[in-house]
Write an enzyme that holds these catalytic residues in place. Structure first.
Site, PDB file in Angstrom:
ATOM      1  N   ARG A 199      17.006  14.027  -6.861  1.00 38.80           N
ATOM      2  CA  ARG A 199      17.971  14.650  -7.782  1.00 38.80           C
ATOM      3  C   ARG A 199      19.384  14.229  -7.414  1.00 38.80           C
ATOM      4  O   ARG A 199      19.743  14.253  -6.243  1.00 38.80           O
ATOM      5  CB  ARG A 199      17.884  16.176  -7.709  1.00 38.80           C
ATOM      6  CG  ARG A 199      16.589  16.658  -8.288  1.00 38.80           C
ATOM      7  CD  ARG A 199      16.488  18.158  -8.379  1.00 38.80           C
ATOM      8  NE  ARG A 199      15.270  18.442  -9.110  1.00 38.80           N
ATOM      9  CZ  ARG A 199      14.473  19.472  -8.884  1.00 38.80           C
ATOM     10  NH1 ARG A 199      14.780  20.357  -7.959  1.00 38.80           N
ATOM     11  NH2 ARG A 199      13.393  19.632  -9.595  1.00 38.80           N
TER      12      ARG A 199
ATOM     13  N   ASP B 218      11.642  24.853   5.466  1.00 39.00           N
ATOM     14  CA  ASP B 218      12.184  23.498   5.444  1.00 39.00           C
ATOM     15  C   ASP B 218      13.557  23.393   4.797  1.00 39.00           C
ATOM     16  O   ASP B 218      14.286  22.444   5.016  1.00 39.00           O
ATOM     17  CB  ASP B 218      11.203  22.544   4.722  1.00 39.00           C
ATOM     18  CG  ASP B 218      10.800  23.061   3.347  1.00 39.00           C
ATOM     19  OD1 ASP B 218      11.341  24.086   2.900  1.00 39.00           O
ATOM     20  OD2 ASP B 218       9.921  22.449   2.702  1.00 39.00           O
ATOM     21  N   HIS B 219      13.943  24.382   4.003  1.00 35.52           N
ATOM     22  CA  HIS B 219      15.221  24.291   3.283  1.00 35.52           C
ATOM     23  C   HIS B 219      16.395  24.797   4.128  1.00 35.52           C
ATOM     24  O   HIS B 219      17.364  24.100   4.353  1.00 35.52           O
ATOM     25  CB  HIS B 219      15.159  25.097   1.988  1.00 35.52           C
ATOM     26  CG  HIS B 219      14.418  24.420   0.880  1.00 35.52           C
ATOM     27  ND1 HIS B 219      13.085  24.096   0.963  1.00 35.52           N
ATOM     28  CD2 HIS B 219      14.822  24.008  -0.345  1.00 35.52           C
ATOM     29  CE1 HIS B 219      12.713  23.513  -0.175  1.00 35.52           C
ATOM     30  NE2 HIS B 219      13.750  23.450  -0.975  1.00 35.52           N
TER      31      HIS B 219
ATOM     32  N   ARG C 226      13.835  27.502  -8.691  1.00 33.87           N
ATOM     33  CA  ARG C 226      14.436  28.697  -8.081  1.00 33.87           C
ATOM     34  C   ARG C 226      14.549  29.832  -9.083  1.00 33.87           C
ATOM     35  O   ARG C 226      15.224  29.712 -10.101  1.00 33.87           O
ATOM     36  CB  ARG C 226      15.794  28.360  -7.455  1.00 33.87           C
ATOM     37  CG  ARG C 226      16.865  27.913  -8.412  1.00 33.87           C
ATOM     38  CD  ARG C 226      18.073  27.388  -7.663  1.00 33.87           C
ATOM     39  NE  ARG C 226      17.763  26.119  -7.011  1.00 33.87           N
ATOM     40  CZ  ARG C 226      18.637  25.141  -6.805  1.00 33.87           C
ATOM     41  NH1 ARG C 226      19.883  25.291  -7.163  1.00 33.87           N
ATOM     42  NH2 ARG C 226      18.264  24.022  -6.217  1.00 33.87           N
TER      43      ARG C 226
ATOM     44  N   ASP D  77       8.096  25.756  -5.707  1.00 39.50           N
ATOM     45  CA  ASP D  77       9.051  24.661  -5.596  1.00 39.50           C
ATOM     46  C   ASP D  77       8.680  23.637  -6.660  1.00 39.50           C
ATOM     47  O   ASP D  77       7.500  23.320  -6.840  1.00 39.50           O
ATOM     48  CB  ASP D  77       8.985  24.029  -4.204  1.00 39.50           C
ATOM     49  CG  ASP D  77      10.137  23.064  -4.015  1.00 39.50           C
ATOM     50  OD1 ASP D  77      11.134  23.451  -3.387  1.00 39.50           O
ATOM     51  OD2 ASP D  77      10.045  21.921  -4.512  1.00 39.50           O
TER      52      ASP D  77
ATOM     53  N   SER E 109      15.136  22.655 -10.587  1.00 42.31           N
ATOM     54  CA  SER E 109      14.370  23.379  -9.574  1.00 42.31           C
ATOM     55  C   SER E 109      13.623  24.586 -10.142  1.00 42.31           C
ATOM     56  O   SER E 109      13.859  25.020 -11.265  1.00 42.31           O
ATOM     57  CB  SER E 109      15.292  23.821  -8.450  1.00 42.31           C
ATOM     58  OG  SER E 109      15.562  25.190  -8.539  1.00 42.31           O
TER      59      SER E 109
HETATM   60  C1  MIC Z   1      15.272  21.714  -5.103  1.00 38.07           C
HETATM   61  O1  MIC Z   1      14.905  20.586  -4.845  1.00 38.07           O
HETATM   62  O2  MIC Z   1      16.127  21.984  -5.964  1.00 38.07           O
HETATM   63  C2  MIC Z   1      14.620  22.869  -4.376  1.00 38.07           C
HETATM   64  C3  MIC Z   1      15.643  23.469  -3.507  1.00 38.07           C
HETATM   65  O3  MIC Z   1      13.572  22.407  -3.573  1.00 38.07           O
HETATM   66  C4  MIC Z   1      14.104  23.830  -5.440  1.00 38.07           C
HETATM   67  C5  MIC Z   1      13.690  25.128  -4.952  1.00 38.07           C
HETATM   68  C6  MIC Z   1      14.803  26.037  -4.608  1.00 38.07           C
HETATM   69  O4  MIC Z   1      15.828  26.075  -5.294  1.00 38.07           O
HETATM   70  O5  MIC Z   1      14.623  26.775  -3.643  1.00 38.07           O
HETATM   71  C7  MIC Z   1      12.978  23.288  -6.312  1.00 38.07           C
HETATM   72  O6  MIC Z   1      12.914  22.108  -6.510  1.00 38.07           O
HETATM   73  O7  MIC Z   1      12.211  24.068  -6.883  1.00 38.07           O
HETATM   74 FE1  SF4 Z   2      13.407  19.888  -0.287  1.00 34.93          FE
HETATM   75 FE2  SF4 Z   2      13.586  20.157  -2.945  1.00 34.93          FE
HETATM   76 FE3  SF4 Z   2      14.795  18.141  -1.676  1.00 34.93          FE
HETATM   77 FE4  SF4 Z   2      12.182  18.168  -1.857  1.00 34.93          FE
HETATM   78  S1  SF4 Z   2      13.615  18.038  -3.566  1.00 34.93           S
HETATM   79  S2  SF4 Z   2      13.369  17.693  -0.035  1.00 34.93           S
HETATM   80  S3  SF4 Z   2      11.722  20.351  -1.694  1.00 34.93           S
HETATM   81  S4  SF4 Z   2      15.259  20.318  -1.457  1.00 34.93           S
END
Ligand code: MIC
Ligand code: SF4
Length: 641
Positions: free
Chosen positions: A379, A64-65, A535, A119, A533
């Site tokens: 975010r 999905d990313h 990550r 995630d 996140s």
């Molecule tokens: C995000 O919202 O920052 C992400 C991308 O979903 C991350 C995961 C990632 O960095 O791959 C998260 O929230 O854990």
């Molecule tokens: Fe995707 Fe993270 Fe955004 Fe949710 S917060 S939509 S998991 S990138």
């Protein structure tokens, strides 16, 4: 003793330890989820453990990313993820099927179960009464291999909901109010458990909006009870058998409590650049807005978008504002397409994106220079949108759509009659984009494109550590600062040597070069270092560059665990004043690291400043063993046979 819901689920999954706040416990994990941006590493780590099949009840791999595919990298990753899932008994949700959290809520989540996801928004499933926790990919890999998940017993914060939301005020406003009260650090070391008469007034997707953004409080997770509303939702998904009644016992005890009167809430926004910079829409006033983006795992459910479509019907988006909409799942998109709501959005001038994270992670739709963007996401960290000087506000779909029509931030209560919809009695349940694992795994060949590089490995901890301070940063540094995402950098998630060039690139573009030249060193941080996140690249890439320890005033939970998992020491100042004395370039030295960790007093000599100061790590014996082994993968190989 009457127990709260959190403790009931924790107790039912306890494999080590006691439920005493602050102490370490180990939990059995029933389900796991990964997404593509963290999943490639998680599966490389799982493969490195040499295990054939997952031992969970259910494991799902979502894409999905990274769906932009501006070059071969993302498509190669998708192919790797599809084949590796098929080989190891993992379900694979194809690109186009939707955002992991939305799809998991619809199709797989089960009240009372534990879910570990790579995630940070995994707590979305808490809206269904699951104990759903975000973690680094390596922790998820260990859980898939049958290992337990370790965490410190959090305090349980009771959130008593009373009253009922007024028209045009929605679930997003509930969590924005909690963020306003508690701040981005307020949930650290806590699980938020929702109770009270207001709970029954909220649908499961509304509950999920609230538990989703509990991540922004730094909370371990958030959970709602599983009640008749949950049962109706699961029935409408064709999954009533997955339901069970789950609530706190009457008179259950909690460590802390707050009350939210739903009927007193107003439409709100989180102002740039933090989810807790919350004000009412009225307070901020009618500022000009260049872009409105509706979607993400927070607010892209069927009813969210039905309300948006109803507002847009027969009207047109303001000529100076761009409106983009990314439905959360293929289920949502198909239902909107069939009932005509999608046509209303298109006719109103909305730009429809595929069902994926998209702009939320900077995958396209970056705002114009200095642009103001109102987003239904979770975010608004500086630069995350892809435009360094953009001003991002977080809001409900109601505020977002009202703003898109007027071109200025708008209180949706000025729109007139509220388009109320009853709870859905039947969702479209079509799982044809979820591929089951292979019947015969020996026939599956795992495909690895040239972007998928082997895992870098950390050496066991040496007896002494020495190096320079490579960078000194302030409070609330996010993992987006440490390891940025976006369309350019995300495709490198399977290639640590390449992605490590971008560590801290938004803060100090010279960081990676300096770290390499100096053979690594130390990072100095303020409060809540590593928020945001899950990550693990924010630990793995610094590890690759030779970062040995991060010394901070405090750490965010998931990032601290990721540092430990990759053999980087998370050290905390005993006296926060010592932070002020350190400067970039200072040479630090730590003798007898191993023993000092056991004693929990580490003395650091500042060889440049010619003085010493104390820090501590607060590591459990298990975590010390992990650090000594050079990380969790080495440790697991030694311990799990
Ligand atoms: C995000 O919202 O920052 C992400 C991308 O979903 C991350 C995961 C990632 O960095 O791959 C998260 O929230 O854990
Ligand atoms: Fe995707 Fe993270 Fe955004 Fe949710 S917060 S939509 S998991 S990138």
């Amino acid at each position: 003793m009457p127990e709260n819901l959190t403790y009931k689920i924790l107790r039912a999954h306890l494999v080590e330890g006691d439920l005493i706040p602050g102490t370490e416990i180990a939990l059995r994990i029933d389900q796991t989820l990964t997404q593509d941006a963290t999943g490639t590493m998680a599966y490389l780590q799982f493969e490195a453990m040499g295990i054939d099949k997952v031992s969970t009840e259910l494991s799902v791999s979502y894409v999905d990313h990274n769906t932009l595919q501006s070059s071969f990298e993302n498509a190669d990753d998708h192919l790797f993820l599809q084949t590796v899932a098929s080989k190891h008994d993992i379900f694979f949700s194809r690109p186009g099927n939707g955002i992991c959290h939305q799809v998991h809520l619809e199709r797989f989540g089960k009240p009372g179960k534990t879910l570990l996801g790579s995630d940070s928004h995994t707590p979305t499933a808490g809206g269904l009464g699951m104990l759903a926790i975000g973690a680094g990919g390596l922790d998820v890999a260990v859980a898939m291999a049958g290992g337990a998940f370790y965490l410190n017993v959090p305090k349980v914060l009771k959130v008593e909901l009373v009253g009922r939301l007024n028209p045009w005020v929605s679930a997003k406003d509930v969590i924005l109010e909690i963020l306003r009260r508690l701040s981005v650090k307020g949930g650290v070391g806590r699980i938020l458990e929702y109770t009270g008469p207001g709970v029954a007034t909220l649908t499961v997707p509304e509950r999920a909006t609230i538990t989703n953004m509990g991540a922004e409080l730094g909370a371990t997770t958030s959970i709602f009870p599983s009640d008749e509303v949950t049962r109706e939702f699961l029935r409408a998904q064709g999954r009533e058998d997955d339901w069970q009644l789950l609530t706190a016992d009457p008179g259950a005890e909690y460590d802390e409590a707050i009350t939210i009167d739903l009927s007193a809430l107003q439409p709100m926004v989180a102002c740039p650049h933090s989810p807790d910079a919350v004000k009412t829409v009225v307070e901020v006033g009618p500022i000009h807005v260049d872009q409105v983006a509706i979607g993400s795992c927070t607010n892209s459910s069927y009813l969210d978008l039905m309300r948006v479509a109803a507002v847009l019907r027969g009207k047109h988006v303001h000529p100076n504002t761009s409106l983009v909409i990314a439905p959360g799942s293929r289920q949502v998109l198909t239902m909107l397409a069939r009932n005509g709501a999608l046509a209303d959005m298109i006719a109103a001038g909305a730009r429809i994106l595929e069902t994926a994270c998209g702009p939320c992670i900077g995958m396209g739709q970056a705002p114009c220079s200095g642009g103001v963007s109102v987003r239904t996401f979770n975010r608004n960290f500086e630069g995350r949108s892809g435009t360094a000087d953009a001003q991002v506000y977080l809001a409900s779909p109601e505020v977002a759509v009202a703003t898109a029509l007027n071109g200025v931030l708008t209180d949706p209560r000025t729109l007139g009659d509220y388009p109320a919809f009853p709870a859905v009695s039947e969702f479209l349940a079509d799982d044809s984009m979820i591929l089951p694992p292979a019947a015969d795994p020996t026939k599956v060949e795992v495909r690895r494109g040239p972007n998928i590089k082997p895992l870098p490995r950390q050496q066991p901890l040496p007896e002494e550590l020495t190096g320079n301070i490579l960078i000194k940063v302030g409070d609330n540094i996010t993992t987006d600062h440490i390891m940025p995402a976006g369309a350019k950098i995300l495709p490198l998630r399977s290639n640590i040597p390449a992605i490590s060039q971008y560590v801290f690139s938004g803060v100090d573009p010279d960081f990676a070069r300096r770290a390499k030249e100096q053979g690594g060193g130390f990072v100095i941080g303020g409060q809540n270092y590593g928020q945001g996140s899950s990550r693990e690249h924010a630990a793995l890439a610094p590890m690759y560059l030779g970062v040995k320890a991060v010394i901070a005033k405090s750490f965010a939970r998931i990032h601290r665990a990721n540092l430990i998992n990759f053999g980087i020491l998370p050290l905390v100042f005993c006296d926060p004043e010592d932070y002020n004395r350190l400067q970039q370039g200072d040479e630090l030295y730590i003798a007898h690291v191993g023993i000092s960790l056991v004693d929990n007093i580490v003395i650091i000599e500042n060889r440049t400043g010619k003085y010493s100061f104390e820090v501590k790590a607060d590591l459990t014996p298990r975590q010390i063993a992990i650090i000594k082994a050079g990380g969790l993968l080495n440790y697991t190989k030694e311990h799990v046979k």
